[in-house]
Design a protein around this motif. Sequence first.
Motif, PDB file in Angstrom:
ATOM      1  N   SER A  36       1.029  -1.054   0.249  1.00  0.00           N
ATOM      2  CA  SER A  36       0.029  -0.128  -0.207  1.00  0.00           C
ATOM      3  C   SER A  36       0.978   1.281  -0.231  1.00  0.00           C
ATOM      4  O   SER A  36       0.552   2.364  -0.650  1.00  0.00           O
ATOM      5  N   VAL A  37       2.486   0.674   0.154  1.00  0.00           N
ATOM      6  CA  VAL A  37       2.869   2.065   0.361  1.00  0.00           C
ATOM      7  C   VAL A  37       2.988   2.942  -1.307  1.00  0.00           C
ATOM      8  O   VAL A  37       3.082   4.249  -1.336  1.00  0.00           O
ATOM      9  N   VAL A  38       3.072   1.920  -1.916  1.00  0.00           N
ATOM     10  CA  VAL A  38       3.596   2.237  -3.406  1.00  0.00           C
ATOM     11  C   VAL A  38       1.893   3.698  -3.887  1.00  0.00           C
ATOM     12  O   VAL A  38       2.284   4.793  -4.127  1.00  0.00           O
ATOM     13  N   PHE A  39       1.034   2.728  -3.297  1.00  0.00           N
ATOM     14  CA  PHE A  39      -0.518   3.464  -4.174  1.00  0.00           C
ATOM     15  C   PHE A  39      -0.161   4.848  -3.046  1.00  0.00           C
ATOM     16  O   PHE A  39      -0.535   6.098  -3.494  1.00  0.00           O
ATOM     17  N   LEU A  40       0.412   5.042  -1.454  1.00  0.00           N
ATOM     18  CA  LEU A  40      -0.488   6.183  -0.625  1.00  0.00           C
ATOM     19  C   LEU A  40       1.442   7.264  -1.284  1.00  0.00           C
ATOM     20  O   LEU A  40       0.908   7.962  -1.364  1.00  0.00           O
ATOM     21  N   ALA A  41       1.829   6.649  -2.615  1.00  0.00           N
ATOM     22  CA  ALA A  41       3.523   7.572  -2.699  1.00  0.00           C
ATOM     23  C   ALA A  41       2.612   7.864  -3.799  1.00  0.00           C
ATOM     24  O   ALA A  41       2.679   9.350  -4.058  1.00  0.00           O
ATOM     25  N   PHE A  42       2.246   7.523  -4.415  1.00  0.00           N
ATOM     26  CA  PHE A  42       1.369   7.638  -5.614  1.00  0.00           C
ATOM     27  C   PHE A  42       0.222   9.322  -5.229  1.00  0.00           C
ATOM     28  O   PHE A  42       0.324  10.135  -5.637  1.00  0.00           O
ATOM     29  N   ALA A  43      -0.576   8.534  -4.600  1.00  0.00           N
ATOM     30  CA  ALA A  43      -1.475   9.938  -3.907  1.00  0.00           C
ATOM     31  C   ALA A  43      -0.930  11.218  -3.539  1.00  0.00           C
ATOM     32  O   ALA A  43      -1.546  12.279  -3.718  1.00  0.00           O
ATOM     33  N   PHE A  44      -0.077  10.615  -2.820  1.00  0.00           N
ATOM     34  CA  PHE A  44       0.612  12.318  -2.143  1.00  0.00           C
ATOM     35  C   PHE A  44       1.524  12.870  -3.016  1.00  0.00           C
ATOM     36  O   PHE A  44       1.342  14.312  -3.673  1.00  0.00           O
ATOM     37  N   MET A  45       2.583  11.937  -4.103  1.00  0.00           N
ATOM     38  CA  MET A  45       2.481  12.996  -5.136  1.00  0.00           C
ATOM     39  C   MET A  45       1.718  13.646  -6.304  1.00  0.00           C
ATOM     40  O   MET A  45       1.988  15.110  -6.971  1.00  0.00           O
ATOM     41  N   LEU A  46       0.800  13.246  -6.516  1.00  0.00           N
ATOM     42  CA  LEU A  46      -0.173  13.337  -7.741  1.00  0.00           C
ATOM     43  C   LEU A  46      -1.458  14.515  -6.360  1.00  0.00           C
ATOM     44  O   LEU A  46      -2.286  14.950  -7.279  1.00  0.00           O
ATOM     45  N   GLY A  47      -0.864  14.380  -5.443  1.00  0.00           N
ATOM     46  CA  GLY A  47      -2.592  14.883  -4.499  1.00  0.00           C
ATOM     47  C   GLY A  47      -2.265  16.331  -3.797  1.00  0.00           C
ATOM     48  O   GLY A  47      -2.374  17.020  -4.006  1.00  0.00           O
ATOM     49  N   ILE A  48      -0.802  15.992  -2.831  1.00  0.00           N
ATOM     50  CA  ILE A  48      -0.983  16.692  -2.116  1.00  0.00           C
ATOM     51  C   ILE A  48       0.719  17.518  -2.717  1.00  0.00           C
ATOM     52  O   ILE A  48       1.138  18.947  -1.980  1.00  0.00           O
ATOM     53  N   ALA A  49       1.505  16.519  -2.793  1.00  0.00           N
ATOM     54  CA  ALA A  49       3.020  17.480  -3.750  1.00  0.00           C
ATOM     55  C   ALA A  49       3.119  18.479  -4.760  1.00  0.00           C
ATOM     56  O   ALA A  49       3.523  19.665  -4.294  1.00  0.00           O
ATOM     57  N   PRO A  50       2.151  17.967  -5.155  1.00  0.00           N
ATOM     58  CA  PRO A  50       1.935  19.786  -6.336  1.00  0.00           C
ATOM     59  C   PRO A  50       1.685  20.931  -5.598  1.00  0.00           C
ATOM     60  O   PRO A  50       2.415  22.354  -5.703  1.00  0.00           O
ATOM     61  N   LEU A  51       0.737  21.006  -4.539  1.00  0.00           N
ATOM     62  CA  LEU A  51       0.561  21.778  -4.115  1.00  0.00           C
ATOM     63  C   LEU A  51       1.699  22.762  -2.862  1.00  0.00           C
ATOM     64  O   LEU A  51       1.861  23.645  -2.705  1.00  0.00           O
ATOM     65  N   ILE A  52       3.101  21.745  -2.648  1.00  0.00           N
ATOM     66  CA  ILE A  52       3.330  21.661  -1.487  1.00  0.00           C
ATOM     67  C   ILE A  52       4.811  22.291  -2.351  1.00  0.00           C
ATOM     68  O   ILE A  52       5.465  24.092  -1.814  1.00  0.00           O
ATOM     69  N   ALA A  53       5.073  21.760  -4.056  1.00  0.00           N
ATOM     70  CA  ALA A  53       6.159  22.491  -4.549  1.00  0.00           C
ATOM     71  C   ALA A  53       5.450  23.717  -4.903  1.00  0.00           C
ATOM     72  O   ALA A  53       6.852  24.505  -5.072  1.00  0.00           O
ATOM     73  N   ALA A  54       4.337  24.293  -5.209  1.00  0.00           N
ATOM     74  CA  ALA A  54       3.575  25.322  -5.522  1.00  0.00           C
ATOM     75  C   ALA A  54       4.230  26.587  -4.487  1.00  0.00           C
ATOM     76  O   ALA A  54       4.617  27.649  -4.586  1.00  0.00           O
ATOM     77  N   LEU A  55       4.167  26.180  -3.348  1.00  0.00           N
ATOM     78  CA  LEU A  55       4.283  26.884  -2.485  1.00  0.00           C
ATOM     79  C   LEU A  55       6.031  27.427  -1.680  1.00  0.00           C
ATOM     80  O   LEU A  55       5.696  28.222  -1.582  1.00  0.00           O
ATOM     81  N   VAL A  56       6.100  26.876  -1.990  1.00  0.00           N
ATOM     82  CA  VAL A  56       7.661  26.534  -1.873  1.00  0.00           C
ATOM     83  C   VAL A  56       8.232  27.943  -3.015  1.00  0.00           C
ATOM     84  O   VAL A  56       9.101  28.722  -2.550  1.00  0.00           O
ATOM     85  N   VAL A  57       7.577  27.598  -4.149  1.00  0.00           N
ATOM     86  CA  VAL A  57       8.472  28.079  -5.282  1.00  0.00           C
ATOM     87  C   VAL A  57       7.306  29.536  -4.881  1.00  0.00           C
ATOM     88  O   VAL A  57       9.095  31.239  -4.958  1.00  0.00           O
TER      89      VAL A  57
END
Length: 771
Positions: free
Chosen positions: A49-70
């Motif tokens: 399940s870690v694989v699917f959780l990583a997928f959900a993070f990368m395409l759910g939360i990570a884009p917003l984190i990257a946008a906030l950092v930049v």
Amino acid sequence: MNGEKAILSAPYGETPGARDAQPVIDLMTLGGLLLSICLGLVLTFEYPSVVFLAFAFMLGIAPLIAALVVFGSERRGLEAVGALSVARLAVKIPLLWLLLALLALVALVIEHGPIVTPTRQMSILSMAIGAAVLLALRLTKVSRTRGFLDGALIVALALAVFAMSPFNPPNRVPIGLVQYALEAPGFWGWLLVGAAWTAVGLWLRRREGWAFGAWRRSLEALAICIGAIVVLLMYDDSHFTDFSHYMPLIGPAMHAMRGGIPMVDVYSVYGLGPWLVHRAMFELFSPTFGTAAVTVRVVNVLYFATILAMLCCVTRRRLSAMWFFIPAILVALTSHGSGGLDGMWNMNALPMTLGGRNLLPALMALVMVVSRGRDWGRWVALSIIMLAALSSVEILVFVLASWGYTLLLDSVRTRSVRLLVIWLMLAVVAIALAHLVFVAIVYLSTGAIVDYRPYFSLFFQFRPAEESIWSVPFVPYYAMWAPIGFAYFTIMAMAGLRALRGESPNSIIDRLLPVVAFGLGPLSYFMGRPQEGTLNVTCLSFAVVAISLAECLFIKASRFGGGAVVLSRVMAVAFAFIVADGFEHFMRPTDPSRGNSSILRRCLSADGCSFGEVGRNIWLALHTYPLDQRTGVGFGVHDDGHRQRIEEVVDMMRRLTSRAPKVGVLADLFPLIFADSDPAIGITAFMYTGQWYAWSVSSPINDGVSPLASEKILQQVAATSSGLVIIVPNQTDGWAPLNKAILERLHKTCDFKALETGRYHSAFMMEGCRK
């Protein structure tokens, strides 16, 4: 130029420069860093399940984190920009080293055959070596590495994806795409066609903005009309079906026609809405697999048309967009297997893979693209949400993805939490209202109380990245998901950055955002069931993204820097290969069980379009029995025992139970091959006789997946009356577990009187039943 004219965000005719590409590079750098962390967690925990959780993070939360950092770095100034510059180098070097290590591994397997690969050790060693190289570059103050590293990373990633899509070390040719190219008939000729097709598309893309003058609008309209005609001609009038995949739709629809009550004793793993559509069609035409096949084809054509409309609304260069869209459809329908003919499936035979599951989410994405945050679009979206709420859990989630992400960024752009809260509350009310109306209709018309629990027990059999009847653990093959996922991440992050800046949603990035959010649905299905066929489902949504991105990169890519030039060359080669793949698969000899079965394929053959046969084929599918030899509906049901099993059950029912409205048919077996009719023996027989199961059964194999639905059925079995005739298979290998449980329960309550023993089945009458 201003930041609003960054790479990929310039309106039609504008020419952004290389300096404006920096935010995208920063976002991609942060994406690489976050992905590296996710991969480290996957390697550390080694839990599926870690694989699917990583997928959900990368395409759910990570884009917003990257946008906030930049965005934060832009606000803080040069110091933060310098930190990001260090991060770019810190990510690129180890990632490049890891990709080169993977390519070296591929070369070793090709040279020496399969070898044991300590994945974790190789990853850690590669990262360590990459860190050492990074330190050396920093100490020597090498400053001219950015363009070279960008280009090297793109080439290395492209080669790694090509080599590992899939990579099968035991095979004689371990690189799957190379094996396909070597084995596919005439592929090298089609590769020349693909190169020529891509060259023409590039020529159109570079000139259509200025070269055609007053004719441009007319030519665009003509191109869209041709695209629409191609979509219509992709109708598969063979109407071939895979019986087991149609059962969760046909079984509940027929059960409801025989007195079953939706969400009371009629359940489907596909949800409520999809089978209600088939129920409506069964009222108009014959309740058969042929009617269901026509329904699925119409829904798929509507889905293709929605994708075409989406592309027209996103792109500004529609001539070249339509040019590339045509082979994209061919790929989506045919290119989901190996080079051999056995690798091609008819995707229309799998009713929920294309439009069945994705039509409503695609319509939502189209509404979001067209409305661009206007209130009328949000009101239309609420109606789509209500329909999705009555369809299935996954359809609702996929619909909410494009609507919710667009709404979130609109609220960020306008700095209005109130906007987000109000529309979220309205969506909750719409969902609740849809179900309240449904519950009220069921209660007022039948007096029964709706119970959703058996449906949820069916749905939750799908456990992403774990082993279940509907899902399998993730496998390290089919690396083609990587560029798809990374493109989606970059667009979502850049759209988030533009929203944080408060820029208007008029760029190509903002138009692509709903498309990308919609594309997450098909991509998540692949992550939960990693197979070539499920990855292929992502083709059409990604085609809109890739064709739109090419709108920028294929026109003077040098203005974005050396990395963009390399990326444009890689994309051109990829387009040529994909076009060749689509045409090669599509132009193989037509076969109802293969993906190239369509009116268009017949038009390109010696037989001609035969438009006169289309209406006849549709009429036959709608008005004949499921195994009628004049149709292709049962093309996969051969005289090797499969057809005979159904015929024997029909014969027994007509002779032994002609006056009984219900029969205890326990004949269904698990499928062994594609289009196997054994899971549908009972329902197919009922299509001939007009009878139904003695108990509240929709489909024994699918109902048996839910413990709650099974228990409801077994309670009715315990109340079986004497005189009921049951039909059971003589050989119970692969027998449906629910049928086995029903027979065991009957043995406890009734005596069995043998009536007849056939070649495949035996018939018994229940006597002395004790309630």
